[in-house]
Write a protein that holds these residues in place. Structure first.
Motif, PDB file in Angstrom:
ATOM      1  N   ARG A 128       0.827  -1.211   0.000  1.00  0.00           N
ATOM      2  CA  ARG A 128       0.000   0.000   0.000  1.00  0.00           C
ATOM      3  C   ARG A 128       0.859   1.258   0.000  1.00  0.00           C
ATOM      4  O   ARG A 128       0.534   2.244  -0.647  1.00  0.00           O
ATOM      5  CB  ARG A 128      -0.926   0.011   1.217  1.00  0.00           C
ATOM      6  CG  ARG A 128      -2.048  -1.008   1.176  1.00  0.00           C
ATOM      7  CD  ARG A 128      -3.079  -0.702   2.261  1.00  0.00           C
ATOM      8  NE  ARG A 128      -4.142  -1.697   2.284  1.00  0.00           N
ATOM      9  CZ  ARG A 128      -4.155  -2.752   3.076  1.00  0.00           C
ATOM     10  NH1 ARG A 128      -3.139  -2.959   3.910  1.00  0.00           N
ATOM     11  NH2 ARG A 128      -5.151  -3.610   3.055  1.00  0.00           N
ATOM     12  N   ASP A 129       1.947   1.218   0.761  1.00  0.00           N
ATOM     13  CA  ASP A 129       2.787   2.403   0.946  1.00  0.00           C
ATOM     14  C   ASP A 129       4.246   2.024   0.693  1.00  0.00           C
ATOM     15  O   ASP A 129       4.868   1.344   1.516  1.00  0.00           O
ATOM     16  CB  ASP A 129       2.602   2.954   2.357  1.00  0.00           C
ATOM     17  CG  ASP A 129       3.428   4.213   2.617  1.00  0.00           C
ATOM     18  OD1 ASP A 129       4.116   4.680   1.687  1.00  0.00           O
ATOM     19  OD2 ASP A 129       3.386   4.718   3.755  1.00  0.00           O
ATOM     20  N   ILE A 130       4.798   2.468  -0.411  1.00  0.00           N
ATOM     21  CA  ILE A 130       6.170   2.083  -0.761  1.00  0.00           C
ATOM     22  C   ILE A 130       7.198   2.797   0.112  1.00  0.00           C
ATOM     23  O   ILE A 130       8.355   2.385   0.173  1.00  0.00           O
ATOM     24  CB  ILE A 130       6.463   2.346  -2.255  1.00  0.00           C
ATOM     25  CG1 ILE A 130       6.314   3.834  -2.587  1.00  0.00           C
ATOM     26  CG2 ILE A 130       5.562   1.496  -3.138  1.00  0.00           C
ATOM     27  CD1 ILE A 130       6.699   4.150  -4.015  1.00  0.00           C
TER      28      ILE A 130
ATOM     29  N   ASP B 151       3.144   0.166  -5.664  1.00  0.00           N
ATOM     30  CA  ASP B 151       1.753   0.256  -5.215  1.00  0.00           C
ATOM     31  C   ASP B 151       0.792   0.167  -6.393  1.00  0.00           C
ATOM     32  O   ASP B 151      -0.398   0.447  -6.256  1.00  0.00           O
ATOM     33  CB  ASP B 151       1.517   1.546  -4.422  1.00  0.00           C
ATOM     34  CG  ASP B 151       1.877   2.794  -5.215  1.00  0.00           C
ATOM     35  OD1 ASP B 151       2.199   2.684  -6.422  1.00  0.00           O
ATOM     36  OD2 ASP B 151       1.845   3.898  -4.628  1.00  0.00           O
TER      37      ASP B 151
END
Length: 432
Positions: free
Chosen positions: A45-47, A62
């Motif tokens: 979801r959040d790199i 993502d």
């Protein structure tokens, strides 16, 4: 041979376990397969989120399209959990010519038949060993090693959270709430533990096992499912006095042309191997017409045990790719001759909380008799108190008859609560 590139969808505990195993044991895996296995992309979801594992730049993404549309990615490993968007991502991966490995019990229990059909049409593999019992190789065992058997019964402890809770209650005298809190502190139970303690997780897994072993698709919501929330220290002690240990069992058993199946807390004879399965461990007792009785035992959860099952599936697929990458996978046919009938006949432990009045025992026993229910034993403790426990153990009875009798009994003024109902598990024979 060219390198094999995989993509991982989700980088939680299991995803990190897969990464760790490949980093530590990758040279052994490559040597066995004769080619290098590389993780090319990981969907998160959040790199930019800080993680405990260092991953080289450019691997996190993502954007699912970077994986689905990449022809260089051979295998997609879905470790997201939940039904959506995981189902859609698996479907799109198969349609785009990728093999898929998943640990997703919810998807395979509810949409697995559809996805397996799609995999067949696409000539691609869909493997899901890690969806049941973590590191225990139950699915490959049923599909391959026991394929020559007609499976007669599978009885198992397939939820590590509930087994940990019951173990703490049995060995350390904890209450349910205390044991649940400790399971959460240890990371064995989620902040919202309802799927585990109410039996839903085990029902998903039993649905998958029933499909594989018997070729019968049973939706998880149609499996009679009872959790452990009503199991108290009193049940643990009564079980001990009667020679049993309390476990949450998942069972499917062939009886003539019917399949009896359920998830239910049960009294297991203390001299049976399943009774000795403790903490977060899982075990499956299997009876086949040729092999007889056997039991598989191991850790049912955790990043490395489950990651091991994922890597096993990846390696199976790569071996198959060497033979022929474009082929139709033969799978067990679905069996229309067997009917799933729920719990069927069984023996039960019932604990009532009743007013301590003359004649209560006789009135309950008489009501059971009216519904054709005979009693194996009665335990009555406490005297001179307003409210006392009263425990009955029945002989074999249809669950529908038991429920009808209990409905009649609970309307009596002296009944304060039907506090707990457990199955009483019996086995034809034990390991020698």
């Amino acid at each position: 041979m060219k390198d094999v590139h995989i993509a991982i969808l989700g980088f939680g505990n299991v995803g990190m376990g897969v990464w760790e195993i490949l980093m530590n044991n990758g040279s052994k895996v490559d040597c066995i397969l004769g080619r290098k296995v590389e993780i090319k992309k990981i969907l998160v979801r959040d790199i930019n989120k800080k993680r405990s594992i260092d991953v080289p730049d450019g691997i996190f993404t993502d954007n699912i399209d970077e994986i689905i549309s990449d022809d260089d990615i051979d295998i997609v490993v879905e470790l997201m959990g939940g039904i959506q968007p995981a189902f859609q991502y698996i479907k799109e991966s198969l349609k785009n010519g990728k093999h898929v490995v998943t640990a997703n019990k919810a998807v395979m229990a509810t949409r697995g038949r559809e996805l397996l059909h799609l995999a067949n049409e696409a000539g691609r593999e869909l493997r899901y060993e890690a969806s049941v019992a973590g590191g225990i190789p139950i699915i490959n065992t049923l599909n391959k090693d026991l394929a020559a058997n007609n499976i007669e019964e599978i009885t198992g402890i397939i939820n590590g959270t509930t087994n940990y809770i019951l173990t703490q209650m049995t060995t350390r005298g904890m209450s349910f709430d205390e044991a649940l809190k400790q399971a959460q502190d240890m990371g064995y139970a989620e902040a919202d533990p309802s799927s585990d303690i109410e039996g839903e997780d085990a029902a998903f897994k039993l649905s998958i096992l029933t499909s594989i072993a018997f070729g019968v698709q049973v939706s998880p919501e149609k499996i009679p499912t009872h959790g452990i929330t009503n199991v108290t220290e009193m049940e643990i002690e009564y079980a001990r006095q009667l020679g049993y240990t309390v476990k949450l069992l998942s069972k499917v058993k062939k009886v003539d042309k019917k399949l009896e199946l359920y998830v239910h807390p049960a009294l297991v004879p203390s001299n049976h191997p399943l009774a000795a399965v403790s903490d977060e461990f899982n075990a499956l007792f299997i009876r086949g017409d040729a092999v007889g009785d056997l039991m598989l035992y191991g850790k049912g959860a955790g990043s490395l045990p489950t990651g091991s099952a994922v890597l096993s599936d990846i390696m199976y697929i790569i071996d198959d790719m060497d033979e022929n990458n474009d082929r139709v996978i033969k799978r067990r046919k679905y069996n229309g001759d067997l009917e799933a009938v729920g719990e069927g006949k069984g023996e039960y432990y019932i604990r009532f909380q009743v007013a301590d009045e003359p004649g209560v025992l006789g009135m309950i026993s008489t009501t059971f008799g009216k519904y054709g229910i005979s009693l194996a034993s009665v335990v009555q403790q406490g005297h001179g108190e307003k409210s006392v426990p009263l425990v009955f153990v029945t002989h074999k009875v249809e669950r529908t008859n038991l429920d009808a009798a209990l409905k009649a009994i609970e309307n009596c003024d002296f009944i304060e609560d039907i506090a707990c109902i457990l199955k009483v598990e019996k086995f034809k024979r034990f390991f020698k």
